[in-house]
Scaffold this active site. Structure first.
Site, PDB file in Angstrom:
ATOM      1  N   SER A  75      -6.397   4.734   8.367  1.00 57.51           N
ATOM      2  CA  SER A  75      -7.087   4.390   7.120  1.00 57.51           C
ATOM      3  C   SER A  75      -6.382   3.213   6.445  1.00 57.51           C
ATOM      4  CB  SER A  75      -7.092   5.621   6.196  1.00 57.51           C
ATOM      5  OG  SER A  75      -7.413   5.262   4.884  1.00 57.51           O
ATOM      6  N   HIS A  95       0.838  -1.198   0.000  1.00 61.62           N
ATOM      7  CA  HIS A  95       0.000   0.000   0.000  1.00 61.62           C
ATOM      8  C   HIS A  95       0.867   1.240   0.000  1.00 61.62           C
ATOM      9  CE1 HIS A  95      -4.281   1.128   0.415  1.00 61.62           C
ATOM     10  NE2 HIS A  95      -3.770   2.285   0.819  1.00 61.62           N
ATOM     11  N   LYS A 146      -7.641  -1.120   6.670  1.00 63.75           N
ATOM     12  CA  LYS A 146      -7.907  -1.922   5.455  1.00 63.75           C
ATOM     13  C   LYS A 146      -6.994  -3.138   5.425  1.00 63.75           C
ATOM     14  CE  LYS A 146      -7.373   1.495   2.395  1.00 63.75           C
ATOM     15  NZ  LYS A 146      -7.821   2.822   2.659  1.00 63.75           N
ATOM     16  N   ASP A 184     -13.806   3.030   7.022  1.00 65.52           N
ATOM     17  CA  ASP A 184     -12.753   3.708   6.250  1.00 65.52           C
ATOM     18  C   ASP A 184     -13.271   4.102   4.877  1.00 65.52           C
ATOM     19  OD1 ASP A 184     -10.021   4.547   5.474  1.00 65.52           O
ATOM     20  OD2 ASP A 184     -10.272   2.904   4.064  1.00 65.52           O
ATOM     21  N   ARG A 237     -13.021  12.499   3.579  1.00 64.21           N
ATOM     22  CA  ARG A 237     -11.754  13.237   3.730  1.00 64.21           C
ATOM     23  C   ARG A 237     -11.263  13.761   2.387  1.00 64.21           C
ATOM     24  NH1 ARG A 237      -8.218   8.943   5.365  1.00 64.21           N
ATOM     25  NH2 ARG A 237      -6.534  10.440   5.434  1.00 64.21           N
TER      26      ARG A 237
HETATM   27  N1  URA Z   1      -4.170   5.757   1.399  1.00 62.60           N
HETATM   28  C1  URA Z   1      -5.208   5.346   2.168  1.00 62.60           C
HETATM   29  O1  URA Z   1      -5.724   4.249   1.998  1.00 62.60           O
HETATM   30  N2  URA Z   1      -5.644   6.176   3.117  1.00 62.60           N
HETATM   31  C2  URA Z   1      -5.103   7.390   3.341  1.00 62.60           C
HETATM   32  O2  URA Z   1      -5.564   8.081   4.219  1.00 62.60           O
HETATM   33  C3  URA Z   1      -4.030   7.803   2.533  1.00 62.60           C
HETATM   34  C4  URA Z   1      -3.572   6.958   1.559  1.00 62.60           C
END
Ligand code: URA
Length: 432
Positions: free
Chosen positions: A181, A80, A185, A159, A166
């Site tokens: 966040s 990620h 996930k 989220d 956001r």
């Molecule tokens: N990627 C995400 O999944 N969440 C964030 O807040 C920033 C980048």
């Protein structure tokens, strides 16, 4: 909720129970967007402690189902990014790692603020499905070693709602909100090992290296607490990654890279992250061996073949991968010329992301539809020499008037200097 917002506004802490109540209430719709927006803004101003961040992460991870990947053979690896401009790393990295047999179970997001998202980019392929059911997700990883899916309504739904909120309320760039966040996930999506690409620089949410380092450490700690094998790579985002910025344009650049060409910085980042993923999955003894295996796959066509198989498996039109000219293309193009002779000393990268958004490449409201063809292709990067009138970039747009305004803005995002600037390292640090 109002008293919690006021407390956070004044810098007070929220308890575990209050955080859980707030996340449950927002997920179920009892707490409206406007109150949650106020809370997010209060967090941006006064922050959250490590304990609050951990509780927020767990509350969001537990707001829906947790994927059971136990029927997938091998060590499942996820990756990620904290978000960047021109960051198409996943499009190359996921099929490349999968081509070596690494089981890539990847949960991706949409664009956020001035940054792009893998799910939007993949939707450049006609018919491509990102809404895989948990059963399909598992089946695809077992069969093709790769599945890339968006968050379903059942996976960390808190989220999913907060991310969209956001995105359009100026509340993205806060360390605890980003850490919770991403990690909520990752905890809900069930992978055993996670490689994080933490961006730093003007185009990242964490502009300063020390903030990126703190974010990386926070996420590695949360992962450790949850029993996951997490490594964070801090990488440069003081200029866009590669040259393309914008959904279909980035897909084309990813395809070039998968075919063994593509820009050097993108290839290097993919090899660094891919080596870590390959070792974590137990498919190589060390990063040196892993890198050699990844380079071979890029060179002999296996990475690109795996990409095509993955696009087809998720319903996409694979002829667009084989013939990228079939991907969405904008009707108008315009060069942005240099105003003087010199070197590109700096590129205001967040501004480049903003120009892409202005052209339709990102969302302005939660309901916005993205123009997949819109974006920018850089013709010069930091340190490159340029002569007055030569192109710095080419804009791709569906609206001519908007493109002309964007050209003016993009031109100001390039700083031309008399001296060649020092080269910044692409990889700053590796943590965990
Ligand atoms: N990627 C995400 O999944 N969440 C964030 O807040 C920033 C980048």
């Amino acid at each position: 909720m109002c008293s919690l917002i006021i407390r956070k506004k004044r810098g007070g802490a929220l308890s575990r129970d209050e955080i859980r109540w707030m996340i449950q209430g927002y997920t179920s719709g009892e707490i409206p967007d406007y109150q949650m927006s106020a809370m997010m803004m209060a967090v941006c101003f006064t922050g959250m402690s490590g304990e609050e961040t951990k509780e927020l992460t767990l509350a969001m991870a537990e707001s829906g189902d947790v994927l059971d990947l136990s029927s997938i053979r091998g060590i499942k690896v996820d990756k990620h990014s904290t978000g960047g401009v021109g960051d198409k790393t996943t499009l190359v990295l996921a099929p490349l790692a999968a081509s070596l047999g690494v089981p890539v179970a990847k949960m991706s997001g949409r664009g956020l603020g001035h940054t792009g998202g893998t799910i939007d980019k993949l939707e450049s392929f006609s018919g491509f499905r990102t809404d895989l059911s948990p059963e399909e997700f598992v089946r695809h990883v077992n069969r093709y070693h790769i599945a890339v899916a968006g968050q379903t309504a059942d996976l960390a739904p808190a989220d999913k709602k907060l991310y969209a909120l956001r995105d359009v309320t100026g509340t993205v760039d806060q360390m605890s909100l980003i850490a919770s966040s991403i990690m909520s996930k990752k905890l809900a999506s069930g992978a055993d090992a996670i490689v994080l690409d933490v961006k730093t620089g003007d185009g990242a949410f964490m502009k300063r290296l020390e903030d990126a380092r703190a974010l990386a450490a926070e996420m590695v700690n949360i992962g450790k607490m949850a029993g996951k094998d997490v490594t964070a790579v801090i990488s440069d985002m003081d200029q866009p990654l590669g040259c393309a910025v914008g959904n279909a344009l980035e897909v084309k650049e990813a395809i070039d890279t998968l075919r063994g060409c593509g820009p050097e910085d993108l290839r290097e980042l993919v090899l660094v992250l891919g080596s870590l993923m390959t070792v974590k999955a137990g498919c190589a003894g060390d990063v040196r061996e892993a890198r050699g295996m990844l380079e071979a796959s890029l060179g002999d066509g296996r990475a690109f073949e795996t990409f095509c198989r993955f696009i087809r498996a998720q319903g996409g039109d694979v002829s667009q991968a084989e013939h990228p000219e079939k991907l969405p293309a904008a009707p108008f193009q315009m060069e942005v010329p240099a105003r003087e002779n010199g070197y590109v000393g700096d590129i205001r990268t967040e501004e480049v992301g903003g120009v892409c958004l202005m052209l339709g490449g990102g969302r302005v409201t939660k309901e916005s539809r993205i123009d997949l063809s819109a974006g920018i292709v850089l013709k010069r990067k930091k340190g490159d020499a340029v002569r007055k009138g030569e192109p710095l970039a080419v804009l791709h747009a569906s609206d001519r008037a908007q493109m002309e305004a964007a050209a003016e803005r993009l031109s100001r995002a390039f700083l031309i200097t008399g001296e060649k600037p020092e080269r910044e390292p692409l990889i700053k640090e590796i943590i965990g």
